[in-house]
Design an enzyme around this catalytic site. Structure first.
Site, PDB file in Angstrom:
ATOM      1  N   TYR A 262       0.749  -1.299  -0.650  1.00 43.18           N
ATOM      2  CA  TYR A 262       0.271  -0.173   0.179  1.00 43.18           C
ATOM      3  C   TYR A 262       0.796   1.044  -0.268  1.00 43.18           C
ATOM      4  O   TYR A 262       0.797   2.098  -0.893  1.00 43.18           O
ATOM      5  CB  TYR A 262      -0.396  -0.447   1.205  1.00 43.18           C
TER       6      TYR A 262
ATOM      7  N   LYS B 278       1.285   4.390  -2.619  1.00 47.25           N
ATOM      8  CA  LYS B 278       0.630   5.590  -1.885  1.00 47.25           C
ATOM      9  C   LYS B 278       2.260   6.594  -2.783  1.00 47.25           C
ATOM     10  O   LYS B 278       1.808   7.602  -3.611  1.00 47.25           O
ATOM     11  CB  LYS B 278       0.661   5.715  -1.381  1.00 47.25           C
TER      12      LYS B 278
HETATM   13  N1  LIG Z   1      -8.878   5.577   6.498  1.00 50.06           N
HETATM   14  C1  LIG Z   1      -8.042   6.338   6.879  1.00 50.06           C
HETATM   15  O1  LIG Z   1      -7.003   6.366   7.947  1.00 50.06           O
HETATM   16  C2  LIG Z   1      -6.858   6.922   5.960  1.00 50.06           C
HETATM   17  C3  LIG Z   1      -5.707   7.073   5.949  1.00 50.06           C
HETATM   18  C4  LIG Z   1      -4.637   7.611   4.614  1.00 50.06           C
HETATM   19  C5  LIG Z   1      -5.138   7.067   3.605  1.00 50.06           C
HETATM   20  N2  LIG Z   1      -6.735   7.071   3.456  1.00 50.06           N
HETATM   21  C6  LIG Z   1      -6.746   7.138   1.986  1.00 50.06           C
HETATM   22  O2  LIG Z   1      -7.787   7.181   2.161  1.00 50.06           O
HETATM   23  C7  LIG Z   1      -9.193   6.620   0.796  1.00 50.06           C
HETATM   24  C8  LIG Z   1     -10.549   7.004   0.731  1.00 50.06           C
HETATM   25  O3  LIG Z   1      -9.937   5.657   2.442  1.00 50.06           O
HETATM   26  P1  LIG Z   1     -11.566   4.819   3.431  1.00 50.06           P
HETATM   27  O4  LIG Z   1     -10.682   5.262   4.684  1.00 50.06           O
HETATM   28  O5  LIG Z   1     -12.672   6.668   3.286  1.00 50.06           O
HETATM   29  O6  LIG Z   1     -11.490   3.486   2.979  1.00 50.06           O
HETATM   30  P2  LIG Z   1     -12.889   2.657   2.134  1.00 50.06           P
HETATM   31  O7  LIG Z   1     -14.140   3.914   3.092  1.00 50.06           O
HETATM   32  O8  LIG Z   1     -12.860   1.287   2.579  1.00 50.06           O
HETATM   33  O9  LIG Z   1     -13.015   2.988   1.127  1.00 50.06           O
HETATM   34  C9  LIG Z   1     -12.386   3.393   0.295  1.00 50.06           C
HETATM   35  C10 LIG Z   1     -13.673   3.441  -1.159  1.00 50.06           C
HETATM   36  O10 LIG Z   1     -12.281   2.704  -2.682  1.00 50.06           O
HETATM   37  C11 LIG Z   1     -13.122   2.657  -3.653  1.00 50.06           C
HETATM   38  N3  LIG Z   1     -12.571   1.205  -4.055  1.00 50.06           N
HETATM   39  C12 LIG Z   1     -12.059   0.556  -4.054  1.00 50.06           C
HETATM   40  N4  LIG Z   1     -11.024  -0.059  -4.782  1.00 50.06           N
HETATM   41  C13 LIG Z   1     -11.795  -0.013  -5.654  1.00 50.06           C
HETATM   42  C14 LIG Z   1     -11.616   0.597  -7.401  1.00 50.06           C
HETATM   43  N5  LIG Z   1     -10.460  -1.103  -8.036  1.00 50.06           N
HETATM   44  N6  LIG Z   1     -12.304   0.993  -8.086  1.00 50.06           N
HETATM   45  C15 LIG Z   1     -12.451   2.258  -7.428  1.00 50.06           C
HETATM   46  N7  LIG Z   1     -12.378   2.110  -6.504  1.00 50.06           N
HETATM   47  C16 LIG Z   1     -12.016   1.004  -5.878  1.00 50.06           C
HETATM   48  C17 LIG Z   1     -13.940   1.752  -2.525  1.00 50.06           C
HETATM   49  O11 LIG Z   1     -15.092   1.186  -3.251  1.00 50.06           O
HETATM   50  P3  LIG Z   1     -16.451  -0.232  -3.053  1.00 50.06           P
HETATM   51  O12 LIG Z   1     -16.871  -0.078  -1.652  1.00 50.06           O
HETATM   52  O13 LIG Z   1     -16.847  -0.866  -4.782  1.00 50.06           O
HETATM   53  O14 LIG Z   1     -14.940  -0.912  -2.222  1.00 50.06           O
HETATM   54  C18 LIG Z   1     -14.948   2.452  -1.343  1.00 50.06           C
HETATM   55  O15 LIG Z   1     -15.220   4.015  -1.952  1.00 50.06           O
HETATM   56  C19 LIG Z   1      -7.768   5.498   0.427  1.00 50.06           C
HETATM   57  O16 LIG Z   1      -7.091   6.372  -1.115  1.00 50.06           O
HETATM   58  C20 LIG Z   1      -7.429   5.592   1.094  1.00 50.06           C
HETATM   59  O17 LIG Z   1      -5.798   5.182   0.918  1.00 50.06           O
HETATM   60  C21 LIG Z   1      -7.463   6.530   4.704  1.00 50.06           C
END
Ligand SMILES: NC(=O)c1ccc[n+]([C@@H]2O[C@H](COP(=O)([O-])OP(=O)(O)OC[C@H]3O[C@@H](n4cnc5c(N)ncnc54)[C@H](OP(=O)(O)O)[C@@H]3O)[C@@H](O)[C@H]2O)c1
Length: 275
Positions: free
Chosen positions: A167, A171
């Site tokens: 991951y 990134k």
């Molecule tokens: N939460 C944290 O602490 C955190 C920290 C650092 C960075 N981030 C980043 O923030 C972003 C959002 O994360 P989140 O925490 O909100 O996670 P999340 O709730 O798991 O949401 C992930 C999103 O990405 C979509 N996704 C996954 N695989 C995909 C694909 N092949 N094509 C299109 N969409 C896809 C999912 O869609 P489905 O519903 O269809 O699976 C969902 O809408 C990510 O890029 C993550 O790396 C999050």
């Protein structure tokens, strides 16, 4: 009045982008999701605003992204102001182990790296490419990649952040790809930036401790303790509401004139404080 495209809008941080950006009824907000049939009713019941449009698109499927761009152009007269590349793959298999431990089964390590690279790097480059013609016709011409502190060398080195290797590699690679795209399109007025959202409790990610094993919980606890040492203000995960509000603040303030194009910063707007 502005037009936004948000990818990965089904839940978590992406869904919160839909909510906050649609508050202004003059904005048009396009959410790209993999399964519109389940997301549309959720948007209707939990947000209920008619300035949100849900369109199908999968980072693993170039044709679906191209179709999403074409469908967006029909709604927005061929132009968008802002693109937010938020969707991403976060796999539990490699989330809480180091690359050494993961590589004890080299096939698993190779599969994890390839899958992360395909979705989080190639998929995101395709996303920027298919929406670039629309962005170039927009007024603001700004793009945002939701990155992670995992992609920052100083953070990895300072707190020995050893886990989630595939991951993190994805990134970091995408931070570079975004800077390359910014360098390519800056002369046409485009400004692209990578922003980490902080540690965000979305209720459906890896901070959902009910789903974790004892070993994984130990890694999470160690990480929390390390972060608390280096960042005394860290009080634990923040809400999607707070994260998205801060990320949008940084994104809207960022400009090519200030030298922000191609940079990678946190939701605090700097590259020192990640939580
Ligand atoms: N939460 C944290 O602490 C955190 C920290 C650092 C960075 N981030 C980043 O923030 C972003 C959002 O994360 P989140 O925490 O909100 O996670 P999340 O709730 O798991 O949401 C992930 C999103 O990405 C979509 N996704 C996954 N695989 C995909 C694909 N092949 N094509 C299109 N969409 C896809 C999912 O869609 P489905 O519903 O269809 O699976 C969902 O809408 C990510 O890029 C993550 O790396 C999050």
């Amino acid at each position: 009045m502005a037009t936004y495209v948000v990818n990965g809008a089904s839940k978590g941080i992406g869904f919160e982008f839909l909510r906050q950006l649609s508050v202004d009824p003059k904005n048009t907000v396009i959410g790209i999701v993999r399964s519109p049939e389940s997301v549309q009713p959720k948007v209707a019941s939990e947000i209920g605003r008619d300035n949100i449009h849900i369109i199908q698109g999968d980072l693993d499927d170039y044709d679906s992204l191209k179709k999403a761009s074409d469908a967006t152009a029909k709604i927005t007269n061929g132009a968008i102001d802002y693109l937010i590349a938020n969707g991403g793959r976060l796999a539990l298999t490699s989330a809480f182990v180091g690359l050494g431990e993961l590589g004890q089964d080299h096939k698993v390590m190779e599969e994890e790296l390839a899958a992360d690279f395909k979705t989080n790097v190639i998929g995101n480059i395709n996303l920027f490419n298919v929406f670039m013609p629309l962005l170039l016709k927009g007024k603001e011409k700004k793009g945002l990649f939701i990155s992670s502190g995992h992609g920052d060398l100083d953070l990895i080195n300072n707190v020995h952040l050893h886990f989630a290797g595939p991951y993190a590699v994805g990134k970091a690679a995408m931070n570079v790809a975004l800077a390359k795209l910014n360098a390519e399109y800056a002369k046409e007025g485009v400004m692209l930036i990578s922003i980490s959202p902080g540690v965000v409790d979305t209720g459906n990610g890896f901070l959902d401790t009910d789903k974790l094993s004892e070993k994984e919980l130990k890694t999470v606890a160690e990480f929390g303790a390390k972060m608390a040492k280096t960042s005394p203000d860290f009080k634990g995960p923040i809400s999607p509401e707070e994260s998205v509000r801060m990320v949008l603040g940084v994104f809207h303030k960022a400009s090519a004139a200030n030298g922000d194009g191609g940079s990678f910063v946190s939701h605090f707007g700097n590259n020192k404080q990640w939580v």
